[in-house]
Design a protein around this motif. Structure first.
Motif, PDB file in Angstrom:
ATOM      1  N   GLU A 134       0.837  -1.206   0.000  1.00  7.65           N
ATOM      2  CA  GLU A 134       0.000   0.000   0.000  1.00  7.65           C
ATOM      3  C   GLU A 134       0.875   1.260   0.000  1.00  7.65           C
ATOM      4  O   GLU A 134       0.646   2.196  -0.766  1.00  7.65           O
ATOM      5  CB  GLU A 134      -0.866  -0.016   1.250  1.00  7.65           C
ATOM      6  N   ARG A 135       1.910   1.241   0.837  1.00  5.60           N
ATOM      7  CA  ARG A 135       2.792   2.413   0.916  1.00  5.60           C
ATOM      8  C   ARG A 135       3.591   2.590  -0.369  1.00  5.60           C
ATOM      9  O   ARG A 135       3.900   3.715  -0.763  1.00  5.60           O
ATOM     10  CB  ARG A 135       3.732   2.299   2.113  1.00  5.60           C
ATOM     11  N   GLY A 136       3.919   1.474  -1.009  1.00  2.00           N
ATOM     12  CA  GLY A 136       4.636   1.559  -2.289  1.00  2.00           C
ATOM     13  C   GLY A 136       3.813   2.328  -3.305  1.00  2.00           C
ATOM     14  O   GLY A 136       4.326   3.204  -4.006  1.00  2.00           O
ATOM     15  N   ILE A 137       2.513   2.002  -3.369  1.00  6.13           N
ATOM     16  CA  ILE A 137       1.615   2.696  -4.307  1.00  6.13           C
ATOM     17  C   ILE A 137       1.509   4.173  -3.904  1.00  6.13           C
ATOM     18  O   ILE A 137       1.575   5.069  -4.741  1.00  6.13           O
ATOM     19  CB  ILE A 137       0.221   2.024  -4.320  1.00  6.13           C
ATOM     20  N   ALA A 138       1.385   4.404  -2.585  1.00  7.31           N
ATOM     21  CA  ALA A 138       1.261   5.784  -2.098  1.00  7.31           C
ATOM     22  C   ALA A 138       2.505   6.605  -2.459  1.00  7.31           C
ATOM     23  O   ALA A 138       2.394   7.751  -2.884  1.00  7.31           O
ATOM     24  CB  ALA A 138       1.068   5.784  -0.588  1.00  7.31           C
ATOM     25  N   TRP A 139       3.689   5.975  -2.308  1.00  7.49           N
ATOM     26  CA  TRP A 139       4.938   6.688  -2.631  1.00  7.49           C
ATOM     27  C   TRP A 139       4.993   7.084  -4.104  1.00  7.49           C
ATOM     28  O   TRP A 139       5.471   8.159  -4.449  1.00  7.49           O
ATOM     29  CB  TRP A 139       6.157   5.837  -2.267  1.00  7.49           C
ATOM     30  N   ILE A 140       4.512   6.189  -4.962  1.00  9.08           N
ATOM     31  CA  ILE A 140       4.526   6.496  -6.410  1.00  9.08           C
ATOM     32  C   ILE A 140       3.635   7.717  -6.656  1.00  9.08           C
ATOM     33  O   ILE A 140       4.018   8.662  -7.355  1.00  9.08           O
ATOM     34  CB  ILE A 140       4.046   5.275  -7.231  1.00  9.08           C
ATOM     35  N   LEU A 141       2.433   7.716  -6.039  1.00 10.03           N
ATOM     36  CA  LEU A 141       1.504   8.839  -6.231  1.00 10.03           C
ATOM     37  C   LEU A 141       2.087  10.142  -5.671  1.00 10.03           C
ATOM     38  O   LEU A 141       2.005  11.197  -6.298  1.00 10.03           O
ATOM     39  CB  LEU A 141       0.155   8.528  -5.570  1.00 10.03           C
ATOM     40  N   VAL A 142       2.690  10.045  -4.480  1.00 13.19           N
ATOM     41  CA  VAL A 142       3.289  11.242  -3.866  1.00 13.19           C
ATOM     42  C   VAL A 142       4.402  11.792  -4.771  1.00 13.19           C
ATOM     43  O   VAL A 142       4.493  13.006  -5.010  1.00 13.19           O
ATOM     44  CB  VAL A 142       3.865  10.900  -2.462  1.00 13.19           C
ATOM     45  N   SER A 143       5.217  10.873  -5.306  1.00 16.51           N
ATOM     46  CA  SER A 143       6.322  11.313  -6.174  1.00 16.51           C
ATOM     47  C   SER A 143       5.785  12.004  -7.423  1.00 16.51           C
ATOM     48  O   SER A 143       6.274  13.073  -7.802  1.00 16.51           O
ATOM     49  CB  SER A 143       7.179  10.117  -6.595  1.00 16.51           C
ATOM     50  N   ILE A 144       4.771  11.380  -8.062  1.00 19.54           N
ATOM     51  CA  ILE A 144       4.220  11.976  -9.285  1.00 19.54           C
ATOM     52  C   ILE A 144       3.642  13.360  -8.970  1.00 19.54           C
ATOM     53  O   ILE A 144       3.885  14.338  -9.678  1.00 19.54           O
ATOM     54  CB  ILE A 144       3.144  11.048  -9.909  1.00 19.54           C
ATOM     55  N   GLY A 145       2.888  13.436  -7.850  1.00 21.60           N
ATOM     56  CA  GLY A 145       2.276  14.710  -7.445  1.00 21.60           C
ATOM     57  C   GLY A 145       3.336  15.778  -7.211  1.00 21.60           C
ATOM     58  O   GLY A 145       3.219  16.909  -7.696  1.00 21.60           O
ATOM     59  N   ALA A 146       4.417  15.407  -6.493  1.00 19.28           N
ATOM     60  CA  ALA A 146       5.485  16.371  -6.195  1.00 19.28           C
ATOM     61  C   ALA A 146       6.154  16.855  -7.471  1.00 19.28           C
ATOM     62  O   ALA A 146       6.437  18.049  -7.626  1.00 19.28           O
ATOM     63  CB  ALA A 146       6.510  15.731  -5.264  1.00 19.28           C
ATOM     64  N   ILE A 147       6.383  15.930  -8.392  1.00 20.94           N
ATOM     65  CA  ILE A 147       7.042  16.312  -9.658  1.00 20.94           C
ATOM     66  C   ILE A 147       6.154  17.284 -10.435  1.00 20.94           C
ATOM     67  O   ILE A 147       6.627  18.307 -10.945  1.00 20.94           O
ATOM     68  CB  ILE A 147       7.371  15.043 -10.493  1.00 20.94           C
ATOM     69  N   ILE A 148       4.841  16.993 -10.505  1.00 23.90           N
ATOM     70  CA  ILE A 148       3.927  17.874 -11.253  1.00 23.90           C
ATOM     71  C   ILE A 148       3.894  19.270 -10.614  1.00 23.90           C
ATOM     72  O   ILE A 148       4.011  20.283 -11.301  1.00 23.90           O
ATOM     73  CB  ILE A 148       2.505  17.260 -11.314  1.00 23.90           C
ATOM     74  N   ILE A 149       3.769  19.317  -9.290  1.00 22.55           N
ATOM     75  CA  ILE A 149       3.670  20.622  -8.604  1.00 22.55           C
ATOM     76  C   ILE A 149       4.956  21.437  -8.795  1.00 22.55           C
ATOM     77  O   ILE A 149       4.925  22.613  -9.141  1.00 22.55           O
ATOM     78  CB  ILE A 149       3.368  20.428  -7.092  1.00 22.55           C
ATOM     79  N   LEU A 150       6.102  20.777  -8.610  1.00 18.72           N
ATOM     80  CA  LEU A 150       7.380  21.496  -8.764  1.00 18.72           C
ATOM     81  C   LEU A 150       7.578  21.955 -10.210  1.00 18.72           C
ATOM     82  O   LEU A 150       8.012  23.078 -10.462  1.00 18.72           O
ATOM     83  CB  LEU A 150       8.542  20.606  -8.326  1.00 18.72           C
ATOM     84  N   ALA A 151       7.230  21.067 -11.160  1.00 23.44           N
ATOM     85  CA  ALA A 151       7.395  21.417 -12.570  1.00 23.44           C
ATOM     86  C   ALA A 151       6.494  22.608 -12.923  1.00 23.44           C
ATOM     87  O   ALA A 151       6.899  23.524 -13.652  1.00 23.44           O
ATOM     88  CB  ALA A 151       7.067  20.215 -13.453  1.00 23.44           C
ATOM     89  N   TYR A 152       5.265  22.588 -12.373  1.00 20.80           N
ATOM     90  CA  TYR A 152       4.335  23.693 -12.642  1.00 20.80           C
ATOM     91  C   TYR A 152       4.875  25.008 -12.057  1.00 20.80           C
ATOM     92  O   TYR A 152       4.815  26.057 -12.703  1.00 20.80           O
ATOM     93  CB  TYR A 152       2.954  23.375 -12.051  1.00 20.80           C
ATOM     94  N   SER A 153       5.451  24.924 -10.843  1.00 23.83           N
ATOM     95  CA  SER A 153       6.003  26.126 -10.202  1.00 23.83           C
ATOM     96  C   SER A 153       7.150  26.694 -11.036  1.00 23.83           C
ATOM     97  O   SER A 153       7.249  27.905 -11.229  1.00 23.83           O
ATOM     98  CB  SER A 153       6.533  25.806  -8.800  1.00 23.83           C
ATOM     99  N   VAL A 154       8.004  25.799 -11.528  1.00 18.11           N
ATOM    100  CA  VAL A 154       9.133  26.259 -12.348  1.00 18.11           C
ATOM    101  C   VAL A 154       8.613  26.896 -13.636  1.00 18.11           C
ATOM    102  O   VAL A 154       9.108  27.922 -14.096  1.00 18.11           O
ATOM    103  CB  VAL A 154      10.098  25.088 -12.646  1.00 18.11           C
ATOM    104  N   TRP A 155       7.578  26.268 -14.232  1.00 15.55           N
ATOM    105  CA  TRP A 155       6.961  26.819 -15.446  1.00 15.55           C
ATOM    106  C   TRP A 155       6.457  28.246 -15.195  1.00 15.55           C
ATOM    107  O   TRP A 155       6.696  29.141 -15.990  1.00 15.55           O
ATOM    108  CB  TRP A 155       5.819  25.915 -15.914  1.00 15.55           C
ATOM    109  N   GLN A 156       5.790  28.404 -14.044  1.00  7.78           N
ATOM    110  CA  GLN A 156       5.268  29.729 -13.690  1.00  7.78           C
ATOM    111  C   GLN A 156       6.416  30.747 -13.588  1.00  7.78           C
ATOM    112  O   GLN A 156       6.309  31.864 -14.084  1.00  7.78           O
ATOM    113  CB  GLN A 156       4.546  29.664 -12.329  1.00  7.78           C
ATOM    114  N   ALA A 157       7.502  30.307 -12.944  1.00  4.81           N
ATOM    115  CA  ALA A 157       8.629  31.218 -12.735  1.00  4.81           C
ATOM    116  C   ALA A 157       9.373  31.529 -14.029  1.00  4.81           C
ATOM    117  O   ALA A 157       9.931  32.609 -14.191  1.00  4.81           O
ATOM    118  CB  ALA A 157       9.589  30.605 -11.710  1.00  4.81           C
TER     119      ALA A 157
END
Lengths: 153, 182
Positions: free
Chosen positions: A80-103
Motif C-alpha cells: 500500500e505504501r509503495g503505491i502511495a509513494w509512487i503517487l506522492v512522487s508523481i504529485g510532487a514532480i507535477i507541482i514542482l514542474a508547474y512552479s518552475v513553469w510559472q517562474a
C-alpha cells in the motif's frame, strides 16, 4: 569393468540422489551394486546417510505466533505504501514542474529564445526535479528502514 | 480451494488481497531462508516481507505456469545479499578504520535458527564455514525441502549438476564437521 558398472566417483555423486530419493530404478540398482562390492564407498555412503539424518533431525526454532499473525499485514502495508509513494512522487514532480513553469514562463514563450535552448533548459529543470524528489524519497525511506540505528558510535 | 495459479492471476488482475494466499503459504520458508542469511530475527522478518513486496511489484511479469517459490527465492536471495553487503560496507568492525563503531548487543549476538543441541550447533557452525554457494545448495535441499528440479530452476543450473554440486558441498560439510570435532 561391466558397462553397467560405475566408478567410485560416479557412485559417490549418485549417492546424493539415493539419499534424497531422486534416482530412477536403474541408477539405484547401479549404486547398490557398487556399494556391495566397494567397502570404501559403502563407508562413505554411511557417513553421508548419517549427515542426512542429522540435518533432517534439526528443528527450526519456532517464531512466536504473534509474528506470524502480523506477517501479512506488514507485507500489505509495504504494498500500500509503495503505491502511495509512487503517487506522492508523481504529485510532487507535477507541482514542482508547474512552479518552475510559472517562474520561467517568459523564457519559454519568448520567440527570440532558440527552441534548442528551451528544450535544454526544460530537460535540465525536469531532470533536476525528478532527481530531487527521488533522492528526498530515498532519504526518508532509508531513515525509516535504517538497519544501523542500533549501532553506537 | 484457490490454487496458486488462480491467486497469481487474481493478483495480476489487481486483486491485492489474493496475494495473501501466496504469502501465507510461503512466509515460513521465506523467513527461515532470510534468517539463514541474516542470523537476526527482526532483519529476517523485514527482509522476507520486503521480498514479498518486491515480488508483488514484479508479479505482472511473472508467468503463472511457472513455479512461484523458485522465482520468489531469487528475489529474496538478492534482497538478503544486498542487505548483507550494505551492512559489511557500513559496519567495519575493529579494523581500525572506524574505531568508534561498535555493534549493539542485539546486532552482535546472532539469533538462533535451530533448536539448540550440541550436534545441531556443530552442524550450524560447520555450515557457516562453507562457501556461500555450498551452503546455499545444502540449505535449499535440507531446510527448504526443494526437489532437484526446483534447485536447478532456482540456481539456474542444469539438473545434472545439482547432484554433483550437492555431493561436493556435503563432502565439504563432513570435512568441516570432522575438523570441528577434532
Amino acid at each position: 569393468m561391466n558397462k553397467n558398472q560405475i566408478t567410485c566417483e560416479q557412485a559417490q555423486i549418485l549417492m546424493m540422489g539415493m539419499l534424497d530419493g531422486e534416482l530412477n530404478a536403474q541408477q539405484k540398482k547401479q549404486v547398490e551394486e557398487h556399494l556391495d562390492r566397494c567397502a570404501n564407498c559403502a563407508k562413505t555412503y554411511q557417513a553421508f546417510k548419517k549427515l542426512k539424518k542429522e540435518t533432517s533431525d534439526m528443528k527450526l526454532k519456532p517464531l512466536p505466533e504473534m509474528y506470524w499473525d502480523e506477517y501479512w499485514q506488514h507485507v500489505y502495508n509495504k504494498i500500500e505504501r509503495g503505491i502511495a509513494w509512487i503517487l506522492v512522487s508523481i504529485g510532487a514532480i507535477i507541482i514542482l514542474a508547474y512552479s518552475v513553469w510559472q517562474a520561467m514562463e517568459q523564457f519559454f514563450i519568448d520567440p527570440m529564445e532558440p527552441l534548442s535552448m528551451k528544450i535544454g533548459v526544460g530537460a535540465l529543470v525536469l531532470g533536476t526535479i525528478i532527481l530531487f524528489v527521488s533522492v528526498l524519497r530515498e532519504k526518508i525511506m532509508l531513515r525509516k528502514d535504517d538497519k544501523y540505528r542500533s549501532i553506537k558510535r | 480451494m484457490i490454487t496458486e495459479k488462480d491467486a497469481i492471476l487474481a493478483c495480476q488482475a489487481g486483486k491485492t488481497e489474493m496475494y495473501r494466499t501466496l504469502v501465507e503459504k510461503y512466509k515460513s520458508r521465506a523467513y527461515y531462508t532470510a534468517l539463514m542469511y541474516t542470523k537476526n530475527r527482526d532483519d529476517a522478518l523485514d527482509l522476507s516481507q520486503e521480498a514479498f513486496y518486491r515480488a508483488y511489484r514484479a508479479l505482472n511479469r511473472f508467468n503463472p505456469d511457472k513455479n512461484f517459490y523458485t522465482w520468489f527465492y531469487k528475489i529474496l536471495r538478492n534482497v538478503c545479499l544486498n542487505f548483507i553487503s550494505r551492512k559489511k560496507e557500513n559496519v567495519p568492525i575493529s579494523d581500525g578504520t572506524y574505531p568508534g563503531a561498535v555493534l549493539s548487543e542485539r546486532e552482535s549476538r546472532p539469533d538462533e535458527i535451530f533448536e539448540r543441541n550440541e550436534r545441531s550447533a556443530a552442524i550450524e557452525n560447520a555450515l557457516d564455514r562453507l562457501k556461500e554457494t555450498d551452503r546455499e545448495i545444502i540449505v535449499l535441499k535440507e531446510f527448504d525441502g526443494m526437489s532437484y528440479n526446483e534447485i536447478a530452476e532456482t540456481l539456474s543450473i542444469p539438473l545434472g549438476s545439482v547432484m554433483s554440486r550437492l555431493y561436493y558441498a556435503r563432502k565439504k560439510l563432513l570435512k568441516e564437521l570432522e575438523y570441528l570435532n577434532e
